[in-house]
Write an enzyme that holds these catalytic residues in place. Sequence first.
Site, PDB file in Angstrom:
ATOM      1  N   TRP A 100       5.373  10.532   4.507  1.00 60.67           N
ATOM      2  CA  TRP A 100       6.011  10.817   3.217  1.00 60.67           C
ATOM      3  C   TRP A 100       5.824  12.264   2.818  1.00 60.67           C
ATOM      4  O   TRP A 100       6.751  12.902   2.319  1.00 60.67           O
ATOM      5  CB  TRP A 100       5.494   9.867   2.133  1.00 60.67           C
ATOM      6  CG  TRP A 100       5.820   8.443   2.433  1.00 60.67           C
ATOM      7  CD1 TRP A 100       4.937   7.423   2.644  1.00 60.67           C
ATOM      8  CD2 TRP A 100       7.127   7.854   2.582  1.00 60.67           C
ATOM      9  NE1 TRP A 100       5.607   6.262   2.919  1.00 60.67           N
ATOM     10  CE2 TRP A 100       6.939   6.492   2.885  1.00 60.67           C
ATOM     11  CE3 TRP A 100       8.418   8.359   2.512  1.00 60.67           C
ATOM     12  CZ2 TRP A 100       8.018   5.623   3.103  1.00 60.67           C
ATOM     13  CZ3 TRP A 100       9.492   7.499   2.731  1.00 60.67           C
ATOM     14  CH2 TRP A 100       9.276   6.154   3.018  1.00 60.67           C
ATOM     15  N   ASP A 167       2.796  12.250  -5.581  1.00 60.92           N
ATOM     16  CA  ASP A 167       3.608  11.095  -5.189  1.00 60.92           C
ATOM     17  C   ASP A 167       2.657   9.902  -5.194  1.00 60.92           C
ATOM     18  O   ASP A 167       1.796   9.780  -4.334  1.00 60.92           O
ATOM     19  CB  ASP A 167       4.199  11.328  -3.790  1.00 60.92           C
ATOM     20  CG  ASP A 167       4.952  10.103  -3.252  1.00 60.92           C
ATOM     21  OD1 ASP A 167       4.991   9.054  -3.943  1.00 60.92           O
ATOM     22  OD2 ASP A 167       5.489  10.191  -2.127  1.00 60.92           O
ATOM     23  N   LYS A 191       6.799  -0.658  -4.764  1.00 61.21           N
ATOM     24  CA  LYS A 191       5.519  -0.938  -4.128  1.00 61.21           C
ATOM     25  C   LYS A 191       4.603  -1.658  -5.118  1.00 61.21           C
ATOM     26  O   LYS A 191       4.208  -2.793  -4.896  1.00 61.21           O
ATOM     27  CB  LYS A 191       4.841   0.356  -3.644  1.00 61.21           C
ATOM     28  CG  LYS A 191       5.730   1.281  -2.827  1.00 61.21           C
ATOM     29  CD  LYS A 191       5.944   0.792  -1.416  1.00 61.21           C
ATOM     30  CE  LYS A 191       7.024   1.527  -0.630  1.00 61.21           C
ATOM     31  NZ  LYS A 191       7.009   2.989  -0.629  1.00 61.21           N
TER      32      LYS A 191
HETATM   33  C1  LIG Z   1       7.888   4.131  -0.127  1.00 59.82           C
HETATM   34  C2  LIG Z   1       7.409   5.503  -0.391  1.00 59.82           C
HETATM   35  C3  LIG Z   1       8.296   6.569  -0.631  1.00 59.82           C
HETATM   36  C4  LIG Z   1       9.801   6.422  -0.557  1.00 59.82           C
HETATM   37  O1  LIG Z   1      10.279   5.641  -1.572  1.00 59.82           O
HETATM   38  P1  LIG Z   1      11.854   5.346  -1.724  1.00 59.82           P
HETATM   39  O2  LIG Z   1      11.920   4.750  -3.083  1.00 59.82           O
HETATM   40  O3  LIG Z   1      12.222   4.402  -0.624  1.00 59.82           O
HETATM   41  O4  LIG Z   1      12.589   6.621  -1.622  1.00 59.82           O
HETATM   42  C5  LIG Z   1       7.759   7.808  -0.922  1.00 59.82           C
HETATM   43  N1  LIG Z   1       6.427   8.003  -0.962  1.00 59.82           N
HETATM   44  C6  LIG Z   1       5.552   7.012  -0.735  1.00 59.82           C
HETATM   45  C7  LIG Z   1       4.089   7.283  -0.819  1.00 59.82           C
HETATM   46  C8  LIG Z   1       6.008   5.733  -0.443  1.00 59.82           C
HETATM   47  O5  LIG Z   1       5.133   4.741  -0.219  1.00 59.82           O
END
Ligand SMILES: *Cc1c(COP(=O)(O)O)cnc(C)c1O
Length: 355
Positions: A100, A167, A191
């Site tokens: 990521w 993030d 998540k």
């Molecule tokens: C799943 C995830 C993403 C991407 O998320 P999307 O909503 O699919 O764009 C980005 N960063 C982390 C840490 C993730 O777990």
Amino acid sequence: MKHNFYAGPAILSKKVLTKASEAAINFNNSGLSILEISHRSKDFVEVMEKAEALVCELLQISDDYKVLFLTGGASSQFYMTAMNLLNENEKAGYVDTGAWSTKAIKEANLFGKAEVTASSKDKNYSYIPKDYSVDPDYKYLHITSNNTIFGTQYASFPDIDVPMIGDMSSDIFSRSFDHRKFDVIYAGAQKNLGPAGVSLVIVKKNILGRVQREIPSMLNYQTHIDKNSSFNTPPVFPIYVSMLSLEWLKDFGGIPAIAQRNEEKANLIYKAIDDSPLFECPVSKEDRSKMNVVFMPTKEGIDDAFLKMAESANCIGIIGHRSVGGYRASIYNAMPTESVKVLADVINEFSQIHG
Ligand SMILES: *Cc1c(COP(=O)(O)O)cnc(C)c1O
């Protein structure tokens, strides 16, 4: 009962799902579905306000920040952050802790200079880099609080002298932290918060307005701040379900209560892995994620048998990410301790039979 260990979209509480399905038919006893009412209606405006208020309450967000609900996934925040905060001739630092962050770096380089400040790539992202210096000229430092794919997590956040962007897609609301360390926090909902289709973004208001470029309205944080996340039609259903899940979290006892349960769950499963001769966790101990538990077989040829046994115990979704292999058990907020015990028992029993 199924035990849902999927990494994302991921487990939601049954209570939340029941309420959501009721609202899909008859929302607030209005005789209408939440899917067919105006996003400007009083009923929906209340949902938006409540969702925002719950985020502020649970994370104790101060009013110099604004909570937004945006579309485009966490992946859109990879470029929105840089587009809104970084001029072309300016640089920002990125801590590279896996897939990521790598994507975030690529997108930021379209708008300015994204430097890799530290990386754990040398050991296949099995730890969180800690000793590095942060260039005071950076406009910000970007980190990924929990690495969903590699199973590492910051146990604590660095103290630095430049703004920080986090993030937090896969561990927001899982534990207490001081949001004041960050100028932007973002998280895809699917998540640890709600369904796919909405991202939570928390922005410190006074960091905006410093870039020279023209920003399209939809990609400008200021637009969404001014319009309370309703500049255009927001993703009403994902926001509603996220609000229900925040209510669920509040009823559970808020962040302190869920953090304690998350700790217990993680301890249970890591103990089963550490005690077994057949499995090992590749992540350095102090950086182990309490949300995504990655573990590998130590012997060849046990894969199928283990997955079969897990499946017959109703444990779903424990196959590792395709780039890492092995197994991954995602044990987000909504997962009860009982489910984690079931998987820990499978690991124990399997190790007794095959070890
Ligand atoms: C799943 C995830 C993403 C991407 O998320 P999307 O909503 O699919 O764009 C980005 N960063 C982390 C840490 C993730 O777990």
